[in-house]
Write a protein that holds these residues in place. Structure first.
Motif, PDB file in Angstrom:
ATOM      1  N   ILE A 181       0.856  -1.189   0.000  1.00  0.00           N
ATOM      2  CA  ILE A 181       0.000   0.000   0.000  1.00  0.00           C
ATOM      3  C   ILE A 181       0.892   1.240   0.000  1.00  0.00           C
ATOM      4  CG2 ILE A 181      -1.862   1.233   1.156  1.00  0.00           C
ATOM      5  CD1 ILE A 181      -2.646  -1.557   0.191  1.00  0.00           C
ATOM      6  N   ASP A 182       0.785   2.030  -1.047  1.00  0.00           N
ATOM      7  CA  ASP A 182       1.579   3.251  -1.171  1.00  0.00           C
ATOM      8  C   ASP A 182       0.825   4.413  -0.535  1.00  0.00           C
ATOM      9  OD1 ASP A 182       3.495   5.108  -1.883  1.00  0.00           O
ATOM     10  OD2 ASP A 182       2.718   5.367  -3.925  1.00  0.00           O
ATOM     11  N   GLY A 183       1.370   4.933   0.557  1.00  0.00           N
ATOM     12  CA  GLY A 183       0.677   6.026   1.218  1.00  0.00           C
ATOM     13  C   GLY A 183       1.372   6.465   2.490  1.00  0.00           C
ATOM     14  N   THR A 184       0.642   7.154   3.346  1.00  0.00           N
ATOM     15  CA  THR A 184       1.171   7.701   4.590  1.00  0.00           C
ATOM     16  C   THR A 184       0.955   6.708   5.721  1.00  0.00           C
ATOM     17  OG1 THR A 184       0.628   9.938   3.847  1.00  0.00           O
ATOM     18  CG2 THR A 184       1.048   9.639   6.199  1.00  0.00           C
ATOM     19  N   GLU A 185       2.042   6.408   6.436  1.00  0.00           N
ATOM     20  CA  GLU A 185       1.961   5.458   7.545  1.00  0.00           C
ATOM     21  C   GLU A 185       1.565   6.167   8.843  1.00  0.00           C
ATOM     22  OE1 GLU A 185       5.048   2.512   8.108  1.00  0.00           O
ATOM     23  OE2 GLU A 185       5.841   2.955   6.121  1.00  0.00           O
ATOM     24  N   TYR A 186       0.661   5.554   9.576  1.00  0.00           N
ATOM     25  CA  TYR A 186       0.214   6.072  10.865  1.00  0.00           C
ATOM     26  C   TYR A 186       0.381   5.013  11.956  1.00  0.00           C
ATOM     27  CZ  TYR A 186      -2.340  10.003   8.664  1.00  0.00           C
ATOM     28  OH  TYR A 186      -2.702  11.137   7.959  1.00  0.00           O
ATOM     29  N   THR A 187       0.665   5.484  13.141  1.00  0.00           N
ATOM     30  CA  THR A 187       0.471   4.702  14.358  1.00  0.00           C
ATOM     31  C   THR A 187      -0.639   5.376  15.142  1.00  0.00           C
ATOM     32  OG1 THR A 187       2.742   3.889  14.544  1.00  0.00           O
ATOM     33  CG2 THR A 187       1.488   4.044  16.584  1.00  0.00           C
ATOM     34  N   VAL A 188      -1.505   4.572  15.779  1.00  0.00           N
ATOM     35  CA  VAL A 188      -2.517   5.129  16.665  1.00  0.00           C
ATOM     36  C   VAL A 188      -2.268   4.574  18.064  1.00  0.00           C
ATOM     37  CG1 VAL A 188      -4.962   5.547  17.062  1.00  0.00           C
ATOM     38  CG2 VAL A 188      -4.149   5.106  14.736  1.00  0.00           C
ATOM     39  N   ASP A 189      -1.951   5.462  18.994  1.00  0.00           N
ATOM     40  CA  ASP A 189      -1.811   5.068  20.394  1.00  0.00           C
ATOM     41  C   ASP A 189      -3.186   5.125  21.045  1.00  0.00           C
ATOM     42  OD1 ASP A 189       0.989   4.618  20.520  1.00  0.00           O
ATOM     43  OD2 ASP A 189       1.330   6.776  20.544  1.00  0.00           O
ATOM     44  N   ILE A 190      -3.613   4.005  21.610  1.00  0.00           N
ATOM     45  CA  ILE A 190      -4.945   3.880  22.210  1.00  0.00           C
ATOM     46  C   ILE A 190      -4.773   3.509  23.671  1.00  0.00           C
ATOM     47  CG2 ILE A 190      -7.129   2.613  22.135  1.00  0.00           C
ATOM     48  CD1 ILE A 190      -6.220   1.870  19.158  1.00  0.00           C
ATOM     49  N   VAL A 244      -1.997   0.614  17.069  1.00  0.00           N
ATOM     50  CA  VAL A 244      -2.495   0.102  15.789  1.00  0.00           C
ATOM     51  C   VAL A 244      -1.725   0.779  14.668  1.00  0.00           C
ATOM     52  CG1 VAL A 244      -4.508  -0.023  14.271  1.00  0.00           C
ATOM     53  CG2 VAL A 244      -4.788  -0.399  16.724  1.00  0.00           C
ATOM     54  N   GLN A 245      -1.346  -0.002  13.659  1.00  0.00           N
ATOM     55  CA  GLN A 245      -0.633   0.530  12.499  1.00  0.00           C
ATOM     56  C   GLN A 245      -1.567   0.530  11.284  1.00  0.00           C
ATOM     57  OE1 GLN A 245       2.402   1.592  12.963  1.00  0.00           O
ATOM     58  NE2 GLN A 245       3.055   0.514  14.811  1.00  0.00           N
ATOM     59  N   LEU A 246      -1.507   1.604  10.502  1.00  0.00           N
ATOM     60  CA  LEU A 246      -2.298   1.670   9.276  1.00  0.00           C
ATOM     61  C   LEU A 246      -1.569   2.509   8.238  1.00  0.00           C
ATOM     62  CD1 LEU A 246      -4.371   4.591   8.876  1.00  0.00           C
ATOM     63  CD2 LEU A 246      -4.450   3.931  11.280  1.00  0.00           C
ATOM     64  N   ILE A 247      -2.019   2.370   7.000  1.00  0.00           N
ATOM     65  CA  ILE A 247      -1.493   3.178   5.896  1.00  0.00           C
ATOM     66  C   ILE A 247      -2.669   3.808   5.167  1.00  0.00           C
ATOM     67  CG2 ILE A 247      -0.152   3.199   3.755  1.00  0.00           C
ATOM     68  CD1 ILE A 247       1.236   0.635   4.762  1.00  0.00           C
ATOM     69  N   ARG A 248      -2.614   5.124   4.989  1.00  0.00           N
ATOM     70  CA  ARG A 248      -3.630   5.818   4.200  1.00  0.00           C
ATOM     71  C   ARG A 248      -3.157   5.855   2.752  1.00  0.00           C
ATOM     72  NH1 ARG A 248      -6.499  10.920   6.504  1.00  0.00           N
ATOM     73  NH2 ARG A 248      -7.621   9.192   7.483  1.00  0.00           N
ATOM     74  N   GLU A 249      -3.867   5.132   1.887  1.00  0.00           N
ATOM     75  CA  GLU A 249      -3.452   5.012   0.489  1.00  0.00           C
ATOM     76  C   GLU A 249      -3.493   6.372  -0.202  1.00  0.00           C
ATOM     77  OE1 GLU A 249      -4.080   1.679  -2.903  1.00  0.00           O
ATOM     78  OE2 GLU A 249      -5.904   2.580  -2.105  1.00  0.00           O
ATOM     79  N   LYS A 250      -2.416   6.663  -0.908  1.00  0.00           N
ATOM     80  CA  LYS A 250      -2.244   7.969  -1.537  1.00  0.00           C
ATOM     81  C   LYS A 250      -3.330   8.251  -2.582  1.00  0.00           C
ATOM     82  CE  LYS A 250       1.997   8.873  -2.470  1.00  0.00           C
ATOM     83  NZ  LYS A 250       3.330   8.840  -3.147  1.00  0.00           N
ATOM     84  N   LYS A 251      -3.669   7.271  -3.398  1.00  0.00           N
ATOM     85  CA  LYS A 251      -4.593   7.500  -4.514  1.00  0.00           C
ATOM     86  C   LYS A 251      -6.043   7.604  -4.062  1.00  0.00           C
ATOM     87  CE  LYS A 251      -1.845   5.311  -8.180  1.00  0.00           C
ATOM     88  NZ  LYS A 251      -1.813   4.209  -9.182  1.00  0.00           N
ATOM     89  N   THR A 252      -6.450   6.769  -3.124  1.00  0.00           N
ATOM     90  CA  THR A 252      -7.863   6.666  -2.778  1.00  0.00           C
ATOM     91  C   THR A 252      -8.238   7.346  -1.460  1.00  0.00           C
ATOM     92  OG1 THR A 252      -7.578   4.581  -1.572  1.00  0.00           O
ATOM     93  CG2 THR A 252      -7.958   4.439  -3.958  1.00  0.00           C
TER      94      THR A 252
END
Length: 314
Positions: A181-190, A244-252
């Protein structure tokens, strides 16, 4: 109050955060650090150091129980992935000591990335579909191959074509393959209370990473991510801190969820510094207080950059 960190290793920032939180709310706190090596740097910042067997040693859990009973430990807090299953399996066996870990069922989901992807999908979140045989992978390139129970980005590789995929499949133990997944990587501290009610949700962008751990991060109070995480919390019901780790896809602009670490992540103290002080919150919970959800507790937009230090241990 007495708390024990297992596998304390290099978690100096985390230990310092708890010392600072205790001072802030006027709690007399003694921190015990457990590790297999006397040279673990975080031990120098604990009030008490205990040397324990390795996690896979059958004496490991009995030794932790002995320490907790003899020293009157109020809470036991894991810090690395390999600790999680052993502690989740025994979380009700520590007597008066509160083990800060989620249920065994939920921890097991996190320890196998195939189950993690299925779990995200089951609660309505996007996740790259995992395949465990390179010969049948058909989701396009680039792709990403990694161990199903890995951590710290060990044996995790981006591959550009089937030849590279075949090569790495021979090297990576018990792997899964997912589309890259090409995009911005996030960590969410919960951070949640002991019954799974949210107290803090703190998304932050991973601006720079080394060996899977963040070096530079920016707090990003993104409402889309916060709303998605609330769906996860409602079902998962975390106990204490998870990341939690996630990636926000650049295109969508879609968020693709990658993994859950049901523990304090290496970068968790950065969210604490920004205002979502889960160390203080945990001490308050252990002290019998009730906490409510605080929206956008961490200051939006602030950037933290981490660095290494050394300390004489002998």
């Amino acid at each position: 109050m007495k708390i024990l960190f297992t596998s304390v290793g290099r978690r100096v920032e985390l230990v310092q955060a708890f010392h600072e939180a205790a001072q802030k709310i006027n709690i007399k706190l003694e921190i015990y650090g457990a590790d297999t090596e006397k040279s673990a740097p975080a031990l120098a910042f604990c009030n008490h150091s205990v040397i324990v067997p390795r996690i896979k040693n059958k004496k490991y859990i009995p030794e932790l129980k002995r320490i907790c009973e003899e020293d009157g430990i109020d809470a036991l807090i894991p810090t690395i992935d390999t600790d999680l299953m052993a502690l989740a399996q025994n979380r009700n066996a520590f007597g008066k000591t509160k083990v800060i870990i989620s249920s065994l069922e939920k921890v097991a989901i996190c320890r196998d990335k195939r189950f993690t992807a299925e779990y995200f999908t089951s609660i309505g979140l996007h996740s790259p579909r995992p395949i465990d045989d390179w010969k049948v992978y058909d989701a396009g390139y680039p792709a990403f191959i990694k161990p199903k129970d890995g951590s710290s980005s060990i044996f995790a590789y981006k591959v550009e074509n089937i030849d590279e995929l075949k090569l790495f499949a021979e090297q990576v133990p018990d792997y899964i393959i997912q589309p890259y997944i090409d995009g911005t990587e996030y960590t969410v501290d919960i951070f949640c209370d002991f019954t799974g009610n949210a107290v803090f949700i703190t998304p932050r962008i991973r601006l720079a990473v080394r060996s899977g751990e963040v070096l530079k991060t920016q707090i990003e109070q993104d409402q889309q991510i916060i709303d998605e995480i609330k769906k996860l919390i409602k079902d998962y019901k975390p106990c204490g801190q998870i990341t939690v780790q996630l990636i926000r896809e650049k295109k969508t602009g879609k968020d693709y969820y990658i993994e859950i670490n049901p523990r304090f992540g290496g970068g968790a103290p950065l969210s604490m510094k920004a205002g979502a002080d889960s160390a203080e919150a945990l001490l308050r919970l252990l002290n019998g207080e009730k906490l409510r959800y605080i929206d956008n507790a961490a200051k939006d937009g602030v950037v933290y950059s981490r660095f290494d230090q050394s300390i004489r241990v002998k």
